[in-house]
Motif scaffolding. Sequence first.
Motif, short mmCIF file in Angstrom:
data_model
loop_
_atom_site.label_atom_id
_atom_site.label_comp_id
_atom_site.label_asym_id
_atom_site.label_seq_id
_atom_site.Cartn_x
_atom_site.Cartn_y
_atom_site.Cartn_z
N ALA A 49 36.55 -2.18 23.23
CA ALA A 49 36.83 -3.70 23.03
C ALA A 49 36.71 -4.50 24.17
O ALA A 49 36.39 -3.82 25.22
N THR A 50 36.74 -5.88 23.98
CA THR A 50 36.54 -6.47 24.98
C THR A 50 37.34 -6.39 26.37
O THR A 50 37.02 -6.41 27.20
N SER A 51 38.86 -6.18 26.09
CA SER A 51 39.62 -5.85 27.20
C SER A 51 39.15 -4.56 27.94
O SER A 51 39.45 -4.56 29.20
N ASP A 52 38.66 -3.63 27.36
CA ASP A 52 38.40 -2.57 28.21
C ASP A 52 37.21 -2.80 28.99
O ASP A 52 37.17 -2.50 30.29
N LEU A 53 36.36 -3.67 28.64
CA LEU A 53 35.16 -4.29 29.48
C LEU A 53 35.76 -4.82 30.63
O LEU A 53 35.38 -4.91 31.98
N ALA A 54 36.74 -5.87 30.34
CA ALA A 54 37.35 -6.56 31.30
C ALA A 54 38.11 -5.87 32.39
O ALA A 54 38.23 -6.35 33.59
N VAL A 55 38.66 -5.14 31.76
CA VAL A 55 39.55 -4.30 33.08
C VAL A 55 38.70 -3.67 33.81
O VAL A 55 38.88 -3.56 35.03
N LEU A 56 37.60 -3.05 33.47
CA LEU A 56 36.80 -2.20 34.53
C LEU A 56 36.05 -3.16 35.31
O LEU A 56 35.99 -2.88 36.61
N ALA A 57 35.87 -4.45 34.95
CA ALA A 57 35.13 -5.35 36.03
C ALA A 57 36.40 -5.89 36.79
O ALA A 57 36.19 -5.92 38.16
N GLY A 58 37.57 -6.24 36.30
CA GLY A 58 38.50 -6.80 37.10
C GLY A 58 39.03 -5.63 38.12
O GLY A 58 39.46 -6.03 39.42
N GLU A 59 39.05 -4.34 37.64
CA GLU A 59 39.50 -3.17 38.80
C GLU A 59 38.48 -3.28 40.06
O GLU A 59 39.03 -3.10 41.01
N GLN A 60 37.24 -3.44 39.60
CA GLN A 60 36.15 -3.38 40.44
C GLN A 60 36.37 -4.69 41.87
O GLN A 60 36.50 -4.24 42.81
N ALA A 61 36.79 -5.90 40.83
CA ALA A 61 37.23 -7.08 42.02
C ALA A 61 38.30 -6.46 42.92
O ALA A 61 38.28 -6.96 44.13
N LEU A 62 39.25 -5.98 42.23
CA LEU A 62 40.48 -5.91 43.10
C LEU A 62 40.06 -4.81 44.17
O LEU A 62 40.76 -4.80 45.30
N VAL A 75 46.34 -13.53 35.54
CA VAL A 75 45.18 -13.02 35.01
C VAL A 75 44.53 -13.78 34.01
O VAL A 75 45.35 -14.29 32.91
N LEU A 76 43.40 -14.41 33.85
CA LEU A 76 42.71 -15.47 33.03
C LEU A 76 41.41 -14.52 32.37
O LEU A 76 40.50 -14.10 33.06
N VAL A 77 41.45 -14.44 31.11
CA VAL A 77 40.08 -14.00 30.57
C VAL A 77 39.46 -15.06 29.49
O VAL A 77 40.22 -15.73 28.62
N ALA A 78 38.27 -15.23 30.02
CA ALA A 78 37.44 -16.31 29.13
C ALA A 78 36.72 -15.58 28.06
O ALA A 78 35.94 -14.54 28.54
N THR A 79 36.97 -15.67 26.97
CA THR A 79 36.50 -14.82 25.88
C THR A 79 36.16 -15.53 24.45
O THR A 79 37.40 -16.40 24.27
N SER A 80 35.24 -15.26 23.78
CA SER A 80 35.28 -15.57 22.45
C SER A 80 35.28 -14.56 21.54
O SER A 80 35.11 -14.63 20.30
N THR A 81 35.20 -13.28 22.11
CA THR A 81 35.40 -12.20 21.21
C THR A 81 36.60 -11.39 21.74
O THR A 81 36.47 -10.32 22.17
N PRO A 82 37.89 -11.89 21.57
CA PRO A 82 39.01 -11.28 22.10
C PRO A 82 39.29 -9.91 21.20
O PRO A 82 38.77 -9.86 20.13
N ASP A 83 40.19 -9.15 21.57
CA ASP A 83 40.19 -7.97 20.88
C ASP A 83 40.99 -8.02 19.63
O ASP A 83 40.82 -7.44 18.70
N TYR A 84 41.92 -9.04 19.52
CA TYR A 84 42.53 -9.51 18.26
C TYR A 84 42.65 -11.09 18.08
O TYR A 84 42.39 -11.81 19.03
N LEU A 85 42.47 -11.34 16.74
CA LEU A 85 42.22 -12.86 16.62
C LEU A 85 43.67 -13.53 16.65
O LEU A 85 44.83 -13.18 16.06
N GLY A 86 43.43 -14.50 17.70
CA GLY A 86 44.87 -15.10 18.06
C GLY A 86 45.69 -14.54 18.88
O GLY A 86 45.89 -15.17 20.30
N VAL A 134 44.55 -15.15 41.66
CA VAL A 134 44.42 -15.12 40.33
C VAL A 134 42.93 -14.57 40.15
O VAL A 134 41.98 -14.75 40.86
N LEU A 135 43.05 -13.57 39.19
CA LEU A 135 41.75 -12.79 38.64
C LEU A 135 41.13 -13.55 37.27
O LEU A 135 41.85 -13.74 36.33
N VAL A 136 39.96 -13.96 37.47
CA VAL A 136 39.14 -14.71 36.58
C VAL A 136 38.24 -13.77 35.89
O VAL A 136 37.46 -13.49 36.75
#
Length: 321
Positions: A49-62, A75-86, A134-136
């Motif tokens: 899901a979207t958060s799985d992709l985000a965690v891997l990108a974020g880990e690399q930056a850290l 931690v800020l996540v810009a997304t239109s395809t969240p894991d859950y609605l709302g 801040v991790l964006v």
Amino acid sequence: MPRVLSTGMYVPERIMENHELSGLVDTSDEWIYSHTGIRRRRIAADHQATSDLAVLAGEQALIRAGLPAENLDLVLVATSTPDYLGFPSTASLVQHGLGASKAGAFDISAACTGFVYALETARAFIVAGTARHVLVIGAETFSRIVNWKDRNTCILFGDGAGAVLLGHSDDAGFYPSYLRSEGEGGSSLLRPTGGTRVPKSTGPDSSFVAMDGRAVYAFAIRVIKDSILEVLARNGRRLDEVKWIVPHQANVRIVDSAAKRLELPLDRFYLNMEDYANTSGATIPLALAEMDAKGLLSRGDLVLTVGFGAGLSYGANLFTW
Ligand code: COA
């Protein structure tokens, strides 16, 4: 002054070439490439899901910055395809996934302009003294919300995530951004059902992306030019001082038209939609991370990012690398 400390990216392994799409809809590699500049896109695995992709990108930056996750304030996540609605926010899932135990977290919803809005939010938190690190992240799995029977939309999008870590510096600058919205154009790019306006599906295709491609195209070429000129004018900088313009990667023809309006050669814009297609809120951080990895960015370079998308929303960031 806020400053970029590092970048990270993650794209799913599965590569979908244009010719595969001609097995799903009436299209061809030649049509897609000539009308969009896209050759291929990445598609998330069923378990991702979207958060799985985000965690891997974020880990690399850290890792690249050598910063422990506990040192993150936000931690800020810009997304239109969240894991859950709302709720819960995808950012909270990412905060947990990274082990950022002392960070706040929230999502930014501004569609393909989401990362531009998120970067400005991070800048403002740091300038205000509310946060130091801040991790964006921009992260999307559009493959889950496009209609794979609609050739007008399914050819355009892909999945991926990019991350930018912002921290403090005395010697580099992050200028105030330019953010705008034209909500009157909202119906030209939307998901018609699934929200509180029309909660229940009204047909088999109603919860997928619906788009008036020509309207979005005309909007995009207008606002790219305006956003670039506005963010520069507001901060007293000139176009010829900008080393790289990093645009939202929707369609090479859109960027080419905007470049012509600005009387700029296309090679002043970094382009990678050929390989990743439009990953919405993830295109700009993916591009920055790829440029960083290729060594295209040097300390002191002036970088301008420009985004546009559903809302209709648009805007630009300006910063020194
Ligand atoms: N494959 C083959 N033919 C296609 C096609 C596809 N995937 N999609 C559309 N066509 C056809 C159309 O049906 C039309 O046929 P017709 O002339 O027989 O009616 C013809 O190609 C031209 O369609 P048109 O809509 O005028 O194409 P276009 O040059 O405007 O390109 C887009 C369409 C979607 C690529 C373009 O409008 C676009 O990029 N818009 C912006 C979309 C975007 O970036 N959205 C996200 C923003 S964040």
